[in-house]
Design an enzyme around this catalytic site. Structure first.
Site, PDB file in Angstrom:
ATOM      1  N   ASN A   1       0.446  11.355   2.329  1.00 30.37           N
ATOM      2  CA  ASN A   1      -0.524  11.992   3.226  1.00 30.37           C
ATOM      3  C   ASN A   1      -0.487  13.498   3.377  1.00 30.37           C
ATOM      4  O   ASN A   1      -0.990  14.021   4.364  1.00 30.37           O
ATOM      5  CB  ASN A   1      -0.418  11.341   4.609  1.00 30.37           C
ATOM      6  CG  ASN A   1      -1.135  10.007   4.637  1.00 30.37           C
ATOM      7  OD1 ASN A   1      -2.342   9.960   4.429  1.00 30.37           O
ATOM      8  ND2 ASN A   1      -0.408   8.942   4.838  1.00 30.37           N
TER       9      ASN A   1
ATOM     10  N   ASP B   1     -10.596   7.270   2.948  1.00 29.43           N
ATOM     11  CA  ASP B   1     -10.442   6.900   4.361  1.00 29.43           C
ATOM     12  C   ASP B   1     -11.798   6.801   5.036  1.00 29.43           C
ATOM     13  O   ASP B   1     -11.897   6.371   6.185  1.00 29.43           O
ATOM     14  CB  ASP B   1      -9.599   7.950   5.092  1.00 29.43           C
ATOM     15  CG  ASP B   1      -8.116   7.643   4.973  1.00 29.43           C
ATOM     16  OD1 ASP B   1      -7.769   6.522   4.559  1.00 29.43           O
ATOM     17  OD2 ASP B   1      -7.302   8.524   5.277  1.00 29.43           O
TER      18      ASP B   1
ATOM     19  N   LYS C   1       0.892  -1.176   0.000  1.00 28.82           N
ATOM     20  CA  LYS C   1       0.000   0.000   0.000  1.00 28.82           C
ATOM     21  C   LYS C   1       0.922   1.215   0.000  1.00 28.82           C
ATOM     22  O   LYS C   1       1.679   1.424   0.946  1.00 28.82           O
ATOM     23  CB  LYS C   1      -0.872  -0.030   1.251  1.00 28.82           C
ATOM     24  CG  LYS C   1      -1.804   1.156   1.376  1.00 28.82           C
ATOM     25  CD  LYS C   1      -2.749   0.931   2.560  1.00 28.82           C
ATOM     26  CE  LYS C   1      -3.588   2.139   2.880  1.00 28.82           C
ATOM     27  NZ  LYS C   1      -4.327   1.955   4.132  1.00 28.82           N
TER      28      LYS C   1
ATOM     29  N   ASP D   1       1.242   4.918   0.271  1.00 30.65           N
ATOM     30  CA  ASP D   1       0.443   6.033   0.788  1.00 30.65           C
ATOM     31  C   ASP D   1       1.132   7.375   0.543  1.00 30.65           C
ATOM     32  O   ASP D   1       2.340   7.438   0.243  1.00 30.65           O
ATOM     33  CB  ASP D   1       0.242   5.805   2.297  1.00 30.65           C
ATOM     34  CG  ASP D   1      -0.992   6.487   2.862  1.00 30.65           C
ATOM     35  OD1 ASP D   1      -1.609   7.287   2.138  1.00 30.65           O
ATOM     36  OD2 ASP D   1      -1.325   6.214   4.032  1.00 30.65           O
TER      37      ASP D   1
END
Ligand code: DGJ
Length: 729
Positions: free
Chosen positions: A481, A549, A477, A479
């Site tokens: 952010n 999310d 995964k 990510d």
């Protein structure tokens, strides 16, 4: 399919699937846009362009012709400054400070297949017979500027891929100030404008409004395609709905700053364009250098929005996504993020994995918190070394234990970031995006690594690859952010600082290309605080993305429905999470959470060990059901039936290509007193086939299901759902 050129009237006729796109080299080499819509066999008209004398407020480039003005010519790649007052597709600054350029047709070539866009993601062909490409060369000989407009038409899709290449073959530097990937002029103004708008945990909500005179634009200045606006817009006829009406879709295959806009001018024409955001962008082209724009995928449908979406879905599933997992069904996973956040150890993880195994789940994903001293989000990004306190026997040992359960192991990374509190930052404080003497704004206590630098890219490639090489990992995964601030690079000269954001994207794509091709057996999932970079650029490297999310079943209806306007179910991560939901604190049934998540790449994101025996039994059934349905959902044709943006109910269905199987999902948010009885009419089936609908007696004709429909159950209470599998007899 094909691209035809008529020497006599200099008309290009491009046919993509069931559509035609027509251009003409007009007068002294202007490239005019004539038509885009349903397929036309032959273009015979003598009146392809209608000119009309205007007042002195439209100027005339030809001193002997008082009627002709670029302001009234529908164009393919317009400039500004020599009689067109609308928004230009490109702009350059010359050494003398001026910004006037004048591109004219020079030559063209037509060839089978499609070129790779070096360093950039793009759609592709596997066989040259699948597509044909036209490259039109425009030249401004005064300054030595060559611009190549590229158009690829696909045999089996109503889609055209466009991109532009700028080449400086002159003697002086040129500075690109604006370099959009396409522009099209329509001689009408009766469109609705649609885009996908949102925020963190509220991504890709559909917004549709009638276009008004002036400029209507969406963009990103965040250094990522963003939660706020997806790099997609569509123009719709005002009567367009899911099944009927015209729609023109534009989707940029790019993950960074973009601009998409529509302009209705005083003559009631509509100009539409999309590309890299010119805001805070420039690109220095030294003699001999070239600049390649990202690709835009343009889809025309006369079968409404549903028709457009299915074209994007299939094209992206089969000719944008790549690698081993493109055609493979995706595993059912459990992710520990919402189960533990940063608070876990090897034993806790193993316990969740053991329960997952009992429930039939195939992949365990260890999320954030496994490295450095990462007990919260204040530190350690960049230090990709397993945390000995949480994992005393290391990552490899944990992965092996999970493999011993006969489960695959997946791992979370956030490779593009650095925490100020990290060994990496202490060693290389200049490796993040920053501007000298200015503060370095943090978000979630982190800074963005400067991927325009080769040394930074190499560090990421090495640190991620070292782990993938030594630990048995089947899934990553990836990510990201935060968005960019103080965008500047320590290595670029002043005149190239405004290239940083795009150079970052080129660096990111290079890193992703190298890592994903070095580990072809790993399934990569993109992520950016959920769906903050859910775009076609990422899908070229990673065939799926964490959609949001927000895991609340009700919120997810809008998010997944909106995402499906462009992106197929096989690209959407969708998990069942705990209640009360962590984002909106809502309680929904396990059934509805399961039914919503089943409409994408299914998984769980909660502490499975806390389930009651009864819940475990329900989950086991969900997993079995999804495994039986996943091929259909991930690779079938999607039909949206009821929109969550229009009422209390949502419904969609997936139909297998041969129309022998379908999966229908229906959701009702709030209970209604004394509710009316309703039927749900289906789509996409074969009217001549007969079908068995799971849970219902008898057999139904495809025509019956699509016209009379199925009776909806009498659901009691809020947040309810029903699903049906349908099979041809
Ligand atoms: C944001 C992601 O969207 C979440 O799923 C999770 O991975 C967190 N980051 C971890 O920090």
């Amino acid at each position: 399919m094909g691209i035809m050129y008529n020497e006599f009237n200099k008309v290009f006729h491009l046919q993509a699937g069931n559509t035609s796109y027509v251009m003409q080299v007009y007068r002294d080499g202007y490239l005019a846009h004539l038509y885009w819509g349903r397929k036309i066999k032959n273009i015979n008209s003598e009146e392809l362009i209608i000119l009309k004398g205007r007042t002195s407020f439209s100027a005339n480039p030809d001193l002997n012709d008082k009627v002709f003005s670029l302001d009234i010519l529908p164009q393919e790649y317009p400039a500004y400054g020599n009689t067109d007052f609308r928004t230009p597709a490109y702009q350059l600054q010359l050494k003398n400070g001026s910004t006037i350029t004048d591109l004219r047709y020079e030559s063209h070539r037509i060839f089978k297949g499609k070129k790779v866009l070096e360093g950039l993601p793009a759609t592709y062909v596997e066989n040259d017979n699948e597509a044909e490409t036209l490259e039109i060369e425009l030249v401004d000989s005064l300054i030595g500027l060559k611009v190549i407009l590229s158009y690829t038409v696909f045999e089996n899709f109503n889609a055209i891929a466009r991109s532009v290449r700028f080449i400086n073959y002159g003697q002086e530097n040129l500075k690109l100030l604006r370099a959009l990937s396409m522009s099209v002029d329509f001689i009408r103004d009766d469109f609705d404008f649609m885009h996908l708008f949102g925020s963190w945990a509220r991504e890709r909500h559909i917004v549709r409004e009638a276009l008004k005179p002036g400029v209507h634009q969406i963009d990103s200045r965040r250094g990522a395609s963003s939660h706020e606006h997806n790099p997609f817009i569509a123009l719709l006829s005002s009567d367009c709905n899911e099944e009927h009406g015209e729609v023109y879709g534009f989707n940029l295959v790019y993950s960074g700053n973009f601009l998409a806009q529509a302009e209705i001018n005083m003559y009631k024409t509509t100009r539409i364009s999309i590309g890299i955001n010119p805001f805070d962008f420039s690109w220095l082209l030294e003699p001999g250098q070239a600049f390649q724009t990202p690709e835009v995928v343009m889809v025309y449908s006369y079968e409404g929005l549903g028709g457009m979406s299915r074209t994007y879905h299939k094209l992206y599933r089969t000719r944008l996504c790549r690698g081993e997992f493109r055609d493979k069904t995706r595993p059912v996973l459990v992710n520990n993020w919402e189960a533990t956040y940063f608070k876990f150890n090897a034993e806790k993880i193993e316990n969740i994995a053991k329960t997952a195994k009992e429930l039939g789940i195939e992949l365990f994903v260890l999320d954030d918190g496994w490295f450095g001293k990462r007990d919260n989000d204040n530190c350690s990004l960049g230090d990709w070394v397993p945390d000995k306190n949480k994992l005393p026997n290391g990552l490899k040992d944990l992965a092996k234990r999970i493999n011993d359960l006969d489960m695959q192991f997946g791992l979370w990374f956030e490779p593009e970031m650095v925490s100020p509190d990290s060994d990496l930052y202490r060693k290389h404080p200049d490796w993040c995006l920053h501007v000298p003497n200015r503060s370095r704004s943090t978000a979630r206590s982190q800074l963005v690594l400067d991927l325009s630098r080769e040394d930074v890219c190499n560090y990421i490639i090495k640190s991620v690859s070292d782990i993938l090489r030594t630990v048995p990992i089947s899934y990553v995964k990836w990510d990201m952010n935060r968005n960019m601030t103080e965008i500047g690079s320590a290595l670029l000269p002043p005149e190239r600082q405004r290239e940083t954001a795009h150079r970052y994207m080129l660096g990111l794509y290079k890193v992703m290309e190298i890592i994903t091709s070095a580990f072809p057996n790993v399934l990569f999932e993109g992520c950016a605080g959920g769906g903050g970079r859910f775009d076609a650029g990422i899908l070229y490297y990673m065939p799926q993305i964490w959609t949001s999310d927000d895991t609340d079943a009700v919120e997810r209806l809008k998010i997944q429905y909106g995402t499906s306007v462009v992106y197929p179910a096989s690209t959407m991560g969708a998990h069942v999470s705990a209640v009360p939901n962590h984002q909106v604190h809502r309680n929904t049934s396990l059934k509805m959470r399961g039914d919503v998540a089943m409409s994408g790449n299914f998984g769980y994101e909660l502490d499975l060990t806390k389930f009651t025996e009864e819940e475990k039994e329900e989950v086991k059934k969900q997993v079995v059901r999804y495994k039986e349905l996943r091929e259909l959902i991930q690779f079938g044709d999607m039909y949206r039936l009821l929109s969550p943006f229009e009422g209390n109910e949502t419904a969609w269905m997936y139909v297998s290509e041969d129309k022998t199987e379908a999966f229908v999902a229906y959701f009702r948010i709030l209970a209604e007193p004394d509710a009316p009885v309703r039927r749900l009419t289906l789509r996409g089936l074969n009217p001549d086939k007969t079908y068995i609908v799971e849970g219902k007696k008898g057999v139904y004709g495809g025509d019956e299901l699509m016209n009379i429909g199925i009776a909806l159950p009498d659901l009691q209470g809020d947040y309810k759902s029903a699903i049906w599998k349908i099979k041809a007899e």
